[in-house]
Each structure stands twice: as structure tokens, then as C-alpha cells.
Design a protein around this motif. Sequence first.
Motif, PDB file in Angstrom:
ATOM      1  N   SER A 103       0.812  -1.222   0.000  1.00  0.00           N
ATOM      2  CA  SER A 103       0.000   0.000   0.000  1.00  0.00           C
ATOM      3  C   SER A 103       0.843   1.268   0.000  1.00  0.00           C
ATOM      4  O   SER A 103       0.325   2.355  -0.289  1.00  0.00           O
ATOM      5  CB  SER A 103      -0.934   0.005   1.212  1.00  0.00           C
ATOM      6  N   ILE A 104       2.132   1.151   0.307  1.00  0.00           N
ATOM      7  CA  ILE A 104       3.016   2.328   0.265  1.00  0.00           C
ATOM      8  C   ILE A 104       3.090   2.893  -1.147  1.00  0.00           C
ATOM      9  O   ILE A 104       3.357   4.088  -1.342  1.00  0.00           O
ATOM     10  CB  ILE A 104       4.421   1.966   0.786  1.00  0.00           C
ATOM     11  N   ALA A 105       2.828   2.046  -2.139  1.00  0.00           N
ATOM     12  CA  ALA A 105       2.902   2.485  -3.533  1.00  0.00           C
ATOM     13  C   ALA A 105       1.978   3.672  -3.800  1.00  0.00           C
ATOM     14  O   ALA A 105       2.323   4.578  -4.575  1.00  0.00           O
ATOM     15  CB  ALA A 105       2.548   1.335  -4.463  1.00  0.00           C
ATOM     16  N   SER A 106       0.802   3.680  -3.168  1.00  0.00           N
ATOM     17  CA  SER A 106      -0.132   4.790  -3.395  1.00  0.00           C
ATOM     18  C   SER A 106       0.450   6.106  -2.909  1.00  0.00           C
ATOM     19  O   SER A 106       0.154   7.170  -3.474  1.00  0.00           O
ATOM     20  CB  SER A 106      -1.475   4.510  -2.720  1.00  0.00           C
ATOM     21  N   ARG A 124      -6.583  10.187  -8.740  1.00  0.00           N
ATOM     22  CA  ARG A 124      -7.249   8.968  -9.197  1.00  0.00           C
ATOM     23  C   ARG A 124      -6.650   7.733  -8.519  1.00  0.00           C
ATOM     24  O   ARG A 124      -7.368   6.784  -8.176  1.00  0.00           O
ATOM     25  CB  ARG A 124      -7.115   8.824 -10.709  1.00  0.00           C
ATOM     26  N   ALA A 125      -5.319   7.727  -8.346  1.00  0.00           N
ATOM     27  CA  ALA A 125      -4.657   6.594  -7.708  1.00  0.00           C
ATOM     28  C   ALA A 125      -5.153   6.404  -6.280  1.00  0.00           C
ATOM     29  O   ALA A 125      -5.406   5.274  -5.842  1.00  0.00           O
ATOM     30  CB  ALA A 125      -3.140   6.804  -7.724  1.00  0.00           C
ATOM     31  N   VAL A 126      -5.308   7.506  -5.559  1.00  0.00           N
ATOM     32  CA  VAL A 126      -5.806   7.429  -4.182  1.00  0.00           C
ATOM     33  C   VAL A 126      -7.234   6.890  -4.159  1.00  0.00           C
ATOM     34  O   VAL A 126      -7.569   5.979  -3.395  1.00  0.00           O
ATOM     35  CB  VAL A 126      -5.752   8.810  -3.500  1.00  0.00           C
ATOM     36  N   ALA A 127      -8.089   7.460  -5.016  1.00  0.00           N
ATOM     37  CA  ALA A 127      -9.485   7.023  -5.058  1.00  0.00           C
ATOM     38  C   ALA A 127      -9.580   5.537  -5.408  1.00  0.00           C
ATOM     39  O   ALA A 127     -10.376   4.793  -4.815  1.00  0.00           O
ATOM     40  CB  ALA A 127     -10.261   7.859  -6.076  1.00  0.00           C
ATOM     41  N   GLN A 128      -8.762   5.111  -6.357  1.00  0.00           N
ATOM     42  CA  GLN A 128      -8.804   3.710  -6.785  1.00  0.00           C
ATOM     43  C   GLN A 128      -8.286   2.780  -5.702  1.00  0.00           C
ATOM     44  O   GLN A 128      -8.891   1.731  -5.429  1.00  0.00           O
ATOM     45  CB  GLN A 128      -7.979   3.546  -8.057  1.00  0.00           C
ATOM     46  N   ASN A 129      -7.179   3.139  -5.075  1.00  0.00           N
ATOM     47  CA  ASN A 129      -6.599   2.267  -4.058  1.00  0.00           C
ATOM     48  C   ASN A 129      -7.510   2.117  -2.850  1.00  0.00           C
ATOM     49  O   ASN A 129      -7.632   1.024  -2.282  1.00  0.00           O
ATOM     50  CB  ASN A 129      -5.227   2.797  -3.618  1.00  0.00           C
ATOM     51  N   ILE A 130      -8.156   3.212  -2.442  1.00  0.00           N
ATOM     52  CA  ILE A 130      -9.078   3.123  -1.305  1.00  0.00           C
ATOM     53  C   ILE A 130     -10.273   2.248  -1.662  1.00  0.00           C
ATOM     54  O   ILE A 130     -10.718   1.404  -0.878  1.00  0.00           O
ATOM     55  CB  ILE A 130      -9.541   4.524  -0.864  1.00  0.00           C
ATOM     56  N   ALA A 131     -10.793   2.429  -2.873  1.00  0.00           N
ATOM     57  CA  ALA A 131     -11.995   1.697  -3.291  1.00  0.00           C
ATOM     58  C   ALA A 131     -11.747   0.202  -3.429  1.00  0.00           C
ATOM     59  O   ALA A 131     -12.669  -0.596  -3.235  1.00  0.00           O
ATOM     60  CB  ALA A 131     -12.513   2.262  -4.618  1.00  0.00           C
ATOM     61  N   TYR A 132     -10.510  -0.201  -3.751  1.00  0.00           N
ATOM     62  CA  TYR A 132     -10.259  -1.619  -4.020  1.00  0.00           C
ATOM     63  C   TYR A 132      -9.358  -2.286  -2.984  1.00  0.00           C
ATOM     64  O   TYR A 132      -9.342  -3.514  -2.897  1.00  0.00           O
ATOM     65  CB  TYR A 132      -9.662  -1.791  -5.413  1.00  0.00           C
TER      66      TYR A 132
END
Length: 363
Positions: free
Chosen positions: A147-150, A171-179
Motif C-alpha cells: 500500500s506504500i505504492a499509493s 485517481r490513484a488514491v481514489a482507486q486504491n481506497i476503493a479496491y
Amino acid sequence: MGALALQTEQLLPEQIAELLGLSGVPGEIVGGLIGAFLIANIMLTMTAIAGPWAKRKITAAFTDRIAVNRIGPFGLLIIIPDAVRLLSKELIVPEGVDRPSWDLAPIILPASALLGFAVIPMGDLGPVNIHLADPEAGLAIVFAFASIASVALVMAGYASNNKYSLMGGLRAVAQNIAYEIPLIITALSVVIFAGTLQMSEIVAAQGTALFTIAGVSIPAWYAFVNPFAFVLFLVANMAEIGRNPFDIPEAPTEIVAGYQTEYSSVYFVLFYLGEFIHIFLGGAIMAVVFLGGAAAPIPALEFIPGFVWFVIKIWAFFLFTQWCRSALPRVRIDQLIEIGWKGMLVLSFANLVLTAIIVGVII
């Protein structure tokens, strides 16, 4: 490798320390450093093959083209001129960037994926057990590292002083949180079955036979025990590593290249490297959690070293990501968020509750 053997074998740092005649803290430090160096180089070598060569060949096969075939056997040596070409390009630093964050982002991305392999049991290669560390909370640790990648993507987007890059970071933050939430919740259903977060124990729990058909034993891999969880995890994993149809943070047709728009030369190589190492890390997690780790699919094939089976499994996942890249259209950002929050999250919780009921009442 059998389940009992996996639990009793020495870890790689211990084997290296014993080989060098070291003991105590010095042996742990030296063994750990050498072991980490070896595993990092294995993954970097695989990434070097995957990026410049395998990705092109696989995509060409899907689209009925030839791809690289001139330099070396099957075009394999294209890796060398590609590396020289990319690393020799000028590193262009745009005006107004937040230099510390801009410089750190491409380093953090591949480093976070490499750290994840510290707790992944990769099986045996002859007498050597390729496993750096086996903490009791290994599954939680590997998710934490991944998760550090985000953070790196947000740093790159914010620091680039570019609206397209900033949009990619958001977008990366929104996607990582959602999935990431469905990803972890689905993995917890496996933890309920195995009764542990320890990676070697999760692999060992899959070491028995689920059932036998015509003399062929089907292993009790969690992909067979709970195929619904396996599919959920696969979809969430694809979104987590940002591969098609979930490559929204970079989406070239919409936001140029997203978070990496302003990066060139060695920094672009590091982003590219990090992206492929994360694909292999995603495949490694799937192999451990759902596909029996380094175990052979049937007892008759156990003569093949476990490490070979582990590599085959993560390369199979890589092949799947490239198939998706060639065959599936990118979803819109609103569709992606809706799938994550309204679909994946609900289904992952339903799977978790159902698994808890099955384990608590039936099993």
C-alpha cells in the motif's frame, strides 16, 4: 514441498549464516542482507525480462504481430539496448516541481514492492528454502508494504506541478481506497479458513487433498475451496496494481500519462520497474493465499522444485494481466469507483460473513 517440510526448514538468512559459519546477531545481519540482495536480484531480473521483452511478445501475440526478434535469440537481448537507451536519456526537471517529493516518488514505488517479497515464501530450490522472514502477521505486513505504492503515486502527482499528473495522483488514491478494502477483506476470509496470518502457515493449510477424482487428488487450495473469493481477490488485485481495465491513474487517452507525465530517463525507468514488480508481487500474494504457494498442483509433479512452481504461478498472473491489457477496454473513473464501492465492497463483506458462518457452524 510438503506442509511439514515448509514449517521445519530454515529460513534463507539462517542458511546463509550457517554456510558462512556465523552465529548470533552478526549472522542474522549478514544472512539477512545477502538473502535480501539475492531475492531482490531475482525479482529485478524477472522484471527486466517482463518489461522490455515479454510484454512486447505477449501483446504482439494477442494482436497478431511479430514484436522484437532481431537482437539475440527470440529478441531477448533487446533488454540491454533498451536499458542503455532509457538510462542515457536526459533527465528533464520541469520548473516549479517540489524537488524532494519529485525525486523520492520513483524510488519509493519499486522499493515498496521489493519490501513485500521479504515475507513471501517462495519455496525450495534444491536444499535452499527461499524465504527471508516468516513473521506471525506476515499477510498484514505484505499488504502494508504494497500500500506504500499509493503514497509514491500521490507524491509524484502533487510534486510534478502539472494538472494531469495531479489528476493521476488523485485517481490513484481514489482507486486504491476503493479496491484495497475489498482486497484485504477477501484475504481475511482465507485467514478465517487458515486460522493464521503467517504466510508459511497459510501455505501449509493448503497442503492436503480437497478430494480425489479418478485417482487424481485435487489440492485444498483456497482457489478451489472458495472460488468466489478467488475471483473477488483477482479483480481487486488487478485494480490495486493498476492494470487494464483499471489503469485509470495513468490513462494515456485522458490524462497523458497521469502521475508519471513529467518523468523521463532513469526516473521513468524506476516507475516502469515499480509497476512490473508490483504485478509480480500481486501474483506472489495470490499464489500464497489461493494457489498453495510453491506447491505442485498434483503429487506426481512434486519432483519439480517448489521455487519453479512459484515462478510459474506468478508468471501466469503476469500473462493474465497482459491478456487483460490487450483484450479489455478501460473503464471510466466513475464506473471504477462505483464498481469498487457498490459492488466489490458489498460482495467482499458477504463473502467474509458467509465464510465465518461456514467455518464456525459447519466446519
